[in-house]
Design a protein around this motif. Structure first.
Motif, PDB file in Angstrom:
ATOM      1  N   LYS A 135      98.106   2.723 -75.574  1.00  0.00           N
ATOM      2  CA  LYS A 135      98.328   3.257 -74.218  1.00  0.00           C
ATOM      3  C   LYS A 135      97.030   3.233 -73.396  1.00  0.00           C
ATOM      4  O   LYS A 135      96.866   3.997 -72.458  1.00  0.00           O
ATOM      5  CB  LYS A 135      98.843   4.700 -74.291  1.00  0.00           C
ATOM      6  CG  LYS A 135     100.078   4.889 -75.126  1.00  0.00           C
ATOM      7  CD  LYS A 135     101.275   4.278 -74.476  1.00  0.00           C
ATOM      8  CE  LYS A 135     102.529   4.613 -75.294  1.00  0.00           C
ATOM      9  NZ  LYS A 135     103.624   3.766 -74.969  1.00  0.00           N
ATOM     10  N   GLU A 136      96.101   2.354 -73.746  1.00  0.00           N
ATOM     11  CA  GLU A 136      94.784   2.367 -73.106  1.00  0.00           C
ATOM     12  C   GLU A 136      94.838   2.132 -71.602  1.00  0.00           C
ATOM     13  O   GLU A 136      93.969   2.601 -70.873  1.00  0.00           O
ATOM     14  CB  GLU A 136      93.819   1.381 -73.767  1.00  0.00           C
ATOM     15  CG  GLU A 136      94.015  -0.058 -73.361  1.00  0.00           C
ATOM     16  CD  GLU A 136      92.905  -0.948 -73.869  1.00  0.00           C
ATOM     17  OE1 GLU A 136      91.815  -0.950 -73.275  1.00  0.00           O
ATOM     18  OE2 GLU A 136      93.139  -1.636 -74.877  1.00  0.00           O
ATOM     19  N   GLN A 137      95.856   1.448 -71.099  1.00  0.00           N
ATOM     20  CA  GLN A 137      95.952   1.246 -69.657  1.00  0.00           C
ATOM     21  C   GLN A 137      96.125   2.575 -68.921  1.00  0.00           C
ATOM     22  O   GLN A 137      95.753   2.684 -67.759  1.00  0.00           O
ATOM     23  CB  GLN A 137      97.058   0.251 -69.288  1.00  0.00           C
ATOM     24  CG  GLN A 137      98.470   0.741 -69.532  1.00  0.00           C
ATOM     25  CD  GLN A 137      98.993   0.516 -70.945  1.00  0.00           C
ATOM     26  OE1 GLN A 137      98.228   0.269 -71.873  1.00  0.00           O
ATOM     27  NE2 GLN A 137     100.289   0.619 -71.116  1.00  0.00           N
ATOM     28  N   HIS A 138      96.614   3.598 -69.622  1.00  0.00           N
ATOM     29  CA  HIS A 138      96.780   4.932 -69.025  1.00  0.00           C
ATOM     30  C   HIS A 138      95.655   5.878 -69.427  1.00  0.00           C
ATOM     31  O   HIS A 138      95.089   6.570 -68.588  1.00  0.00           O
ATOM     32  CB  HIS A 138      98.122   5.550 -69.451  1.00  0.00           C
ATOM     33  CG  HIS A 138      99.305   4.756 -69.030  1.00  0.00           C
ATOM     34  ND1 HIS A 138      99.753   4.729 -67.736  1.00  0.00           N
ATOM     35  CD2 HIS A 138     100.114   3.924 -69.736  1.00  0.00           C
ATOM     36  CE1 HIS A 138     100.800   3.927 -67.653  1.00  0.00           C
ATOM     37  NE2 HIS A 138     101.044   3.426 -68.854  1.00  0.00           N
ATOM     38  N   ASN A 139      95.355   5.926 -70.733  1.00  0.00           N
ATOM     39  CA  ASN A 139      94.398   6.931 -71.218  1.00  0.00           C
ATOM     40  C   ASN A 139      92.951   6.438 -71.255  1.00  0.00           C
ATOM     41  O   ASN A 139      92.041   7.208 -71.553  1.00  0.00           O
ATOM     42  CB  ASN A 139      94.831   7.470 -72.589  1.00  0.00           C
ATOM     43  CG  ASN A 139      94.865   6.409 -73.666  1.00  0.00           C
ATOM     44  OD1 ASN A 139      94.108   5.449 -73.673  1.00  0.00           O
ATOM     45  ND2 ASN A 139      95.785   6.587 -74.617  1.00  0.00           N
ATOM     46  N   LYS A 140      92.743   5.168 -70.987  1.00  0.00           N
ATOM     47  CA  LYS A 140      91.386   4.571 -70.949  1.00  0.00           C
ATOM     48  C   LYS A 140      90.670   4.664 -72.301  1.00  0.00           C
ATOM     49  O   LYS A 140      89.452   4.670 -72.364  1.00  0.00           O
ATOM     50  CB  LYS A 140      90.511   5.206 -69.864  1.00  0.00           C
ATOM     51  CG  LYS A 140      91.139   5.293 -68.500  1.00  0.00           C
ATOM     52  CD  LYS A 140      91.325   3.948 -67.876  1.00  0.00           C
ATOM     53  CE  LYS A 140      91.784   4.071 -66.440  1.00  0.00           C
ATOM     54  NZ  LYS A 140      93.024   3.430 -66.155  1.00  0.00           N
ATOM     55  N   MET A 141      91.431   4.746 -73.379  1.00  0.00           N
ATOM     56  CA  MET A 141      90.847   4.855 -74.723  1.00  0.00           C
ATOM     57  C   MET A 141      91.262   3.643 -75.552  1.00  0.00           C
ATOM     58  O   MET A 141      92.302   3.637 -76.195  1.00  0.00           O
ATOM     59  CB  MET A 141      91.291   6.161 -75.393  1.00  0.00           C
ATOM     60  CG  MET A 141      90.786   7.422 -74.713  1.00  0.00           C
ATOM     61  SD  MET A 141      89.001   7.526 -74.579  1.00  0.00           S
ATOM     62  CE  MET A 141      88.537   7.807 -76.273  1.00  0.00           C
ATOM     63  N   ASN A 142      90.405   2.613 -75.525  1.00  0.00           N
ATOM     64  CA  ASN A 142      90.662   1.435 -76.346  1.00  0.00           C
ATOM     65  C   ASN A 142      90.064   1.673 -77.740  1.00  0.00           C
ATOM     66  O   ASN A 142      89.491   2.729 -78.012  1.00  0.00           O
ATOM     67  CB  ASN A 142      90.103   0.173 -75.688  1.00  0.00           C
ATOM     68  CG  ASN A 142      88.613   0.257 -75.438  1.00  0.00           C
ATOM     69  OD1 ASN A 142      87.883   0.962 -76.130  1.00  0.00           O
ATOM     70  ND2 ASN A 142      88.140  -0.471 -74.445  1.00  0.00           N
ATOM     71  N   CYS A 143      90.193   0.692 -78.611  1.00  0.00           N
ATOM     72  CA  CYS A 143      89.700   0.862 -79.988  1.00  0.00           C
ATOM     73  C   CYS A 143      88.201   1.121 -80.027  1.00  0.00           C
ATOM     74  O   CYS A 143      87.729   1.937 -80.824  1.00  0.00           O
ATOM     75  CB  CYS A 143      90.058  -0.365 -80.840  1.00  0.00           C
ATOM     76  SG  CYS A 143      91.817  -0.490 -81.200  1.00  0.00           S
TER      77      CYS A 143
END
Length: 158
Positions: A135-143
């Protein structure tokens, strides 16, 4: 301890995000901090095995405080455990290696974890990768962002 060897509290805290997938959409999940006072209160309740308290949290002053409290407690569980999930020796090997070549080095480190630690690590990584980073497009938390947040919680020197 659950039937798969993952601490019950960890499963309960992460289950909150599975039950409420909309909470995975909040920016900075696992990066933003919760109220220190409320986090300490939650931690004390959990020490007393009052896990019902997790479901009763309400803070009128902070939007989505439960979300950040649950995320904060997950990190705190690992960071303040008596022993890190990865042994002190693993930490030293990683530091000594400086720039490990590819995934083979990390796969070797992970494969040498004790069975319980391996299960917990696998459970955590699967959640972070397939639920949070997805959900990184929303939460801005990629791997990468999640690795930056969790590395100090999982690896540490003596």
């Amino acid at each position: 301890m659950s039937e798969i060897g993952v601490p019950t509290l960890l499963k309960m805290l992460l289950a909150y995000f599975i039950i409420r997938p909309d909470m995975l959409l909040h920016e900075g999940l696992f990066r933003k901090n919760a109220s220190i006072e409320l986090l300490e209160e939650l931690e004390n309740e959990c020490r007393c095995k009052n896990y019902e308290f997790i479901g009763q949290l309400k803070d009128p002053h902070v939007v989505c405080s439960k979300l950040y409290l649950n995320a904060g407690l997950v990190k705190k569980m690992f960071y303040h455990s008596k022993y890190p999930l990865f042994s002190y020796d693993c930490y030293e090997r990683i530091v000594k290696e400086k720039q490990p070549e590819g995934l083979e080095f990390l796969e070797t480190i992970v494969s040498q974890l004790p069975t319980l630690n391996h299960r917990i690590f696998q459970f955590l990584v699967e959640f972070l990768k397939y639920k949070v980073a997805a959900k990184e497009q929303h939460n801005k938390m990629n791997c990468y962002s999640l690795a930056v947040v969790f590395a100090p919680c999982l690896f540490r020197p003596k």
